[in-house]
Design a protein around this motif. Sequence first.
Motif, PDB file in Angstrom:
ATOM      1  N   PRO A 230     -40.075  80.709   9.298  1.00 45.31           N
ATOM      2  CA  PRO A 230     -39.217  81.063   7.904  1.00 45.31           C
ATOM      3  C   PRO A 230     -38.338  79.301   7.739  1.00 45.31           C
ATOM      4  O   PRO A 230     -38.181  79.055   8.431  1.00 45.31           O
ATOM      5  N   ARG A 231     -39.278  79.001   6.074  1.00 48.42           N
ATOM      6  CA  ARG A 231     -39.193  77.802   6.163  1.00 48.42           C
ATOM      7  C   ARG A 231     -37.300  77.345   6.773  1.00 48.42           C
ATOM      8  O   ARG A 231     -37.210  76.267   7.409  1.00 48.42           O
ATOM      9  N   GLU A 232     -35.685  78.646   6.390  1.00 44.62           N
ATOM     10  CA  GLU A 232     -34.825  77.810   6.846  1.00 44.62           C
ATOM     11  C   GLU A 232     -34.771  77.165   8.150  1.00 44.62           C
ATOM     12  O   GLU A 232     -33.536  77.357   8.749  1.00 44.62           O
ATOM     13  N   PRO A 242     -38.051  70.490  15.386  1.00 45.27           N
ATOM     14  CA  PRO A 242     -38.428  70.882  13.629  1.00 45.27           C
ATOM     15  C   PRO A 242     -40.125  70.411  13.720  1.00 45.27           C
ATOM     16  O   PRO A 242     -40.413  70.014  14.200  1.00 45.27           O
ATOM     17  N   VAL A 243     -40.613  71.350  12.798  1.00 42.58           N
ATOM     18  CA  VAL A 243     -42.221  71.421  12.681  1.00 42.58           C
ATOM     19  C   VAL A 243     -42.296  70.188  12.733  1.00 42.58           C
ATOM     20  O   VAL A 243     -43.712  70.097  12.477  1.00 42.58           O
ATOM     21  N   SER A 244     -41.739  69.381  11.475  1.00 39.98           N
ATOM     22  CA  SER A 244     -42.610  68.011  11.146  1.00 39.98           C
ATOM     23  C   SER A 244     -42.146  66.953  12.160  1.00 39.98           C
ATOM     24  O   SER A 244     -43.192  66.379  11.839  1.00 39.98           O
ATOM     25  N   GLU A 245     -41.712  67.469  13.505  1.00 39.34           N
ATOM     26  CA  GLU A 245     -41.276  66.697  14.123  1.00 39.34           C
ATOM     27  C   GLU A 245     -43.075  66.896  15.428  1.00 39.34           C
ATOM     28  O   GLU A 245     -43.026  66.342  15.556  1.00 39.34           O
ATOM     29  N   ARG A 246     -42.427  68.430  15.591  1.00 37.34           N
ATOM     30  CA  ARG A 246     -43.725  68.638  16.412  1.00 37.34           C
ATOM     31  C   ARG A 246     -45.945  68.119  15.356  1.00 37.34           C
ATOM     32  O   ARG A 246     -46.345  67.761  15.606  1.00 37.34           O
ATOM     33  N   LEU A 247     -45.856  67.904  13.852  1.00 30.96           N
ATOM     34  CA  LEU A 247     -46.527  68.173  13.018  1.00 30.96           C
ATOM     35  C   LEU A 247     -46.887  66.647  13.655  1.00 30.96           C
ATOM     36  O   LEU A 247     -47.876  65.840  13.761  1.00 30.96           O
ATOM     37  N   ARG A 248     -45.977  65.728  13.328  1.00 26.29           N
ATOM     38  CA  ARG A 248     -46.332  63.830  13.547  1.00 26.29           C
ATOM     39  C   ARG A 248     -46.460  63.599  15.204  1.00 26.29           C
ATOM     40  O   ARG A 248     -46.822  62.647  15.354  1.00 26.29           O
ATOM     41  N   ASP A 299     -42.913  64.294   7.020  1.00 33.99           N
ATOM     42  CA  ASP A 299     -42.373  64.089   7.544  1.00 33.99           C
ATOM     43  C   ASP A 299     -41.184  64.248   6.021  1.00 33.99           C
ATOM     44  O   ASP A 299     -39.673  65.190   5.831  1.00 33.99           O
ATOM     45  N   GLN A 300     -42.065  65.004   4.671  1.00 33.71           N
ATOM     46  CA  GLN A 300     -40.624  65.997   4.002  1.00 33.71           C
ATOM     47  C   GLN A 300     -40.915  68.460   3.908  1.00 33.71           C
ATOM     48  O   GLN A 300     -40.698  68.553   3.433  1.00 33.71           O
ATOM     49  N   LEU A 301     -41.661  67.952   5.558  1.00 31.28           N
ATOM     50  CA  LEU A 301     -41.335  69.435   5.891  1.00 31.28           C
ATOM     51  C   LEU A 301     -39.769  69.821   6.299  1.00 31.28           C
ATOM     52  O   LEU A 301     -40.342  69.441   7.654  1.00 31.28           O
ATOM     53  N   LYS A 302     -39.607  69.956   5.185  1.00 33.32           N
ATOM     54  CA  LYS A 302     -38.190  69.523   5.591  1.00 33.32           C
ATOM     55  C   LYS A 302     -37.177  71.649   5.292  1.00 33.32           C
ATOM     56  O   LYS A 302     -37.751  71.882   4.401  1.00 33.32           O
ATOM     57  N   SER A 303     -36.358  71.802   6.472  1.00 28.14           N
ATOM     58  CA  SER A 303     -36.270  73.482   5.261  1.00 28.14           C
ATOM     59  C   SER A 303     -34.988  73.226   4.055  1.00 28.14           C
ATOM     60  O   SER A 303     -34.488  71.505   3.674  1.00 28.14           O
ATOM     61  N   ARG A 304     -35.091  73.883   3.489  1.00 27.36           N
ATOM     62  CA  ARG A 304     -34.498  73.981   1.709  1.00 27.36           C
ATOM     63  C   ARG A 304     -33.231  73.808   2.142  1.00 27.36           C
ATOM     64  O   ARG A 304     -33.197  72.695   0.889  1.00 27.36           O
TER      65      ARG A 304
END
Length: 306
Positions: A230-232, A242-248, A299-304
Amino acid sequence: MDVSDAVDQLFSGVLPERIDELLELWGQQEDRVRLLDTPRFLLQQKWGTIQVSELALRQLWLAGYAAWRAIDAYNLPLTLFPLKEFDPEAWSLSPTHAAKEAAFDRLFDKIIEIGEHGRVEGFAWPAEAPFPQDGLKLSNPEMKGTFDLVCMAGAYVFAHEIRHSLFERGDVTPADEMDEERACDAWALSLMLDQAEQYAVANGWPPEIVRSKRILGIIIAQLTVTTLTPRELWDHSTDHPPVSERLRSVLAAATEPTPYWFWITVTSMLLAFARRTGVKIDQASVSQSFRDFAFHICDQLKSRRS
């Protein structure tokens, strides 16, 4: 159902240079991996066994073929137009591009739909993806290439869980649950990549090709996690980074040289999944290369609420 032998075969196909080492660490006994009839995404290590649902495997499969559709949709406009003119809304005015985006959207939506359906039986399989049981029989080179990447994605997610298992068996476990998740990601990434160059050279293949394909598979695995989280909770989870950290961390493993097609392919995948999850990607003009732009999207994959 015990599927340990099937997972061993998966590792033998994806990581033949590491299989002996892996089996020595992990063992060859029964019930290391069990396929459970569970109406949800399930992939976890518990009580010395990796537990996975058929639903989770189907969602990973669909994410892989959605990634292929993303590449088909975005490679061409990214090639034709400078990044400083990045305008995906204008691209969508082209009927051809709009049709390709729609094909991606249908597959992406199926990842969610099968989860909501709660079982494999009775699920309307999308025309845009082959059935998993047809994987080894595929003759279309693009479909077959995607199958290979899905296998790499599967090897990565199972490797992550194997590291949890090794911690449970007695390795010094990080005190913090999130640090353990980071350690499992790092171990799985290392298993996939550390000996890829030697393996490629020994078989007469360009090392950068082998390494880059494995990284694409790992990105598919991480995009599947992102899609199903879930995005939140993307950067507010109590037990996962964070998903962005894992992808990065995966993108950072793509050391040069990389094939000419690599970063535009990564950018296409990230761009499509970000768009469909409701992330508006902007400021492409700050990116000087597709590599920069891929990190920018990540880096823009952030929670709303961030």
